[in-house]
Design an enzyme around this catalytic site. Structure first.
Site, PDB file in Angstrom:
ATOM      1  N   LYS A   1      37.113 -43.571 -59.837  1.00 47.01           N
ATOM      2  CA  LYS A   1      37.018 -44.164 -58.580  1.00 47.01           C
ATOM      3  C   LYS A   1      37.204 -45.819 -58.419  1.00 47.01           C
ATOM      4  CE  LYS A   1      34.049 -40.243 -57.190  1.00 47.01           C
ATOM      5  NZ  LYS A   1      32.776 -39.555 -57.127  1.00 47.01           N
TER       6      LYS A   1
ATOM      7  N   GLN B   1      26.357 -40.928 -56.710  1.00 44.50           N
ATOM      8  CA  GLN B   1      26.912 -39.940 -57.549  1.00 44.50           C
ATOM      9  C   GLN B   1      26.085 -38.749 -57.803  1.00 44.50           C
ATOM     10  OE1 GLN B   1      30.336 -39.563 -58.415  1.00 44.50           O
ATOM     11  NE2 GLN B   1      30.175 -38.071 -59.758  1.00 44.50           N
TER      12      GLN B   1
ATOM     13  N   ASP C   1      31.223 -39.990 -48.528  1.00 49.88           N
ATOM     14  CA  ASP C   1      31.010 -38.688 -48.982  1.00 49.88           C
ATOM     15  C   ASP C   1      31.170 -37.620 -47.815  1.00 49.88           C
ATOM     16  OD1 ASP C   1      31.034 -38.601 -51.781  1.00 49.88           O
ATOM     17  OD2 ASP C   1      29.078 -38.803 -52.035  1.00 49.88           O
TER      18      ASP C   1
END
Ligand SMILES: Nc1nc(=O)c2c([nH]1)NC[C@@H]1CN(c3ccc(C(=O)N[C@@H](CCC(=O)O)C(=O)O)cc3)C=[N+]21
Length: 297
Positions: free
Chosen positions: A64, A108, A129
């Site tokens: 990412k 995460q 997200d």
């Protein structure tokens, strides 16, 4: 995985839905928007919070940040040691909520900690997200808000290959909060207009449900759960399930939910790896740029 158009068992195999290629195209599009933001004095910044040293999670987070660097998004990386407590993670979340250089961030998963406590602590405006309860609520209500990356990645991958979604019968296998559940909500919006059946491990006759589908999204996390005999000829099959099979490399090999013989029957297959995984990263980048555009003066 087989390349597109290759002959196998005497039949033409499915067209490969190439998430890596589409990720590259989306990066090219986003680079232009990041440059436009820079002219207005705004530099988007992605924050990541990683707890522990799981090699898979480390790889995802590293990928990412590499993506961000390629298109001019700043990286803010908070790697915390294994065993870090919830209070400490929440304090890092609050720090990123308050940091103007961080226009969006993710924690995460999995962290081994209370996932809902962490998700709820993220500023919904910085929730790239799209998994904050407020943003999922906006999705249910049909109002604009950041959307979850993997489900939108699936829809975008189909769109880029001109696989028709409006009016299509879609069978989603898996009801998890990161893929199946939100994907059902997204696909049934007026804009997508699909007819969705949401199946799961408790579905009585999964094969007969899947056989009806023009589009199958396999997100159960059960290696090989979708086999060729379950697929309508010409259907599009997206392999989203990620199971890591230990192959002694330390990173592990990725095993998808779609069996190899599906390529003989389907019209399109999104492989795993190389399909929806890179699309998830593309939509994360897109959410970061969008959050920065919304917050720009
Ligand atoms: N807060 C949070 N947000 C997430 O978006 C999130 C998460 N937690 N936890 C884990 C899952 C998984 N995920 C993937 C991202 C990229 C690939 C990807 O790019 N995979 C490559 C390489 C796969 C490989 O070879 O290991 C591919 O499919 O081609 C896969 C999976 C994001 N997740």
């Amino acid at each position: 995985m087989l390349p597109a158009g290759r002959w196998k068992n005497g039949g033409v195999t499915a067209t490969r839905l190439d998430g890596q290629a589409i990720l590259k195209a989306i990066k090219d599009e986003l680079r232009v928007r990041v440059a436009a933001l820079a002219e207005r004095g705004v530099v988007p910044g992605l924050g990541t919070v990683l707890v522990g040293d799981d090699p898979g999670s480390r790889w995802y987070v590293g990928a990412k940040h590499k993506d961000c660097a390629e298109i001019g998004i700043t990286s803010i990386r908070r790697d915390l040691p294994a065993g870090t407590g919830l209070a400490e993670v929440l304090s890092v979340v609050r720090e990123l909520n308050d940091d103007p250089a961080c226009t969006g961030f993710i924690v995460q998963q999995p962290t081994g900690l209370d996932e809902f406590a962490i998700l709820s602590a993220v500023d919904p405006a910085k929730d790239v997200d799209g998994l904050h309860p407020t943003n999922l609520g906006w999705l249910v209500l049909g109002r604009p808000a950041p959307l979850p990356c993997t489900p939108v990645g699936c829809v975008e991958l189909l769109r880029r290959y001109d696989v028709p979604v409006a009016g299509a019968k879609v069978v989603v296998v898996g009801r998890g909060i990161t893929v199946g559940r939100p994907l059902g909500l997204i696909l049934t919006r007026r804009a997508e207009n699909a007819t969705v059946t949401l199946c799961h491990t408790g579905t009585r006759d999964l094969a007969s449900e899947v056989r009806q589908a023009d589009i199958v999204v396999a997100a159960a996390g059960v290696p090989g759960i979708i086999t060729g005999d379950m697929v309508k000829p010409g259907a599009a099959v997206l392999d989203v399930g990620v199971s890591r099979v230990d192959d002694g490399s330390g990173k592990g090999r990725v095993a998808g939910d779609v069996a190899d013989d599906v390529w003989d029957v389907a019209g399109y297959v999104s492989p795993n790896p190389g399909g929806v995984g890179p699309m998830t990263r593309a939509l994360l980048l897109s959410n970061v740029v969008e959050a920065a555009e919304r917050g720009a003066p």
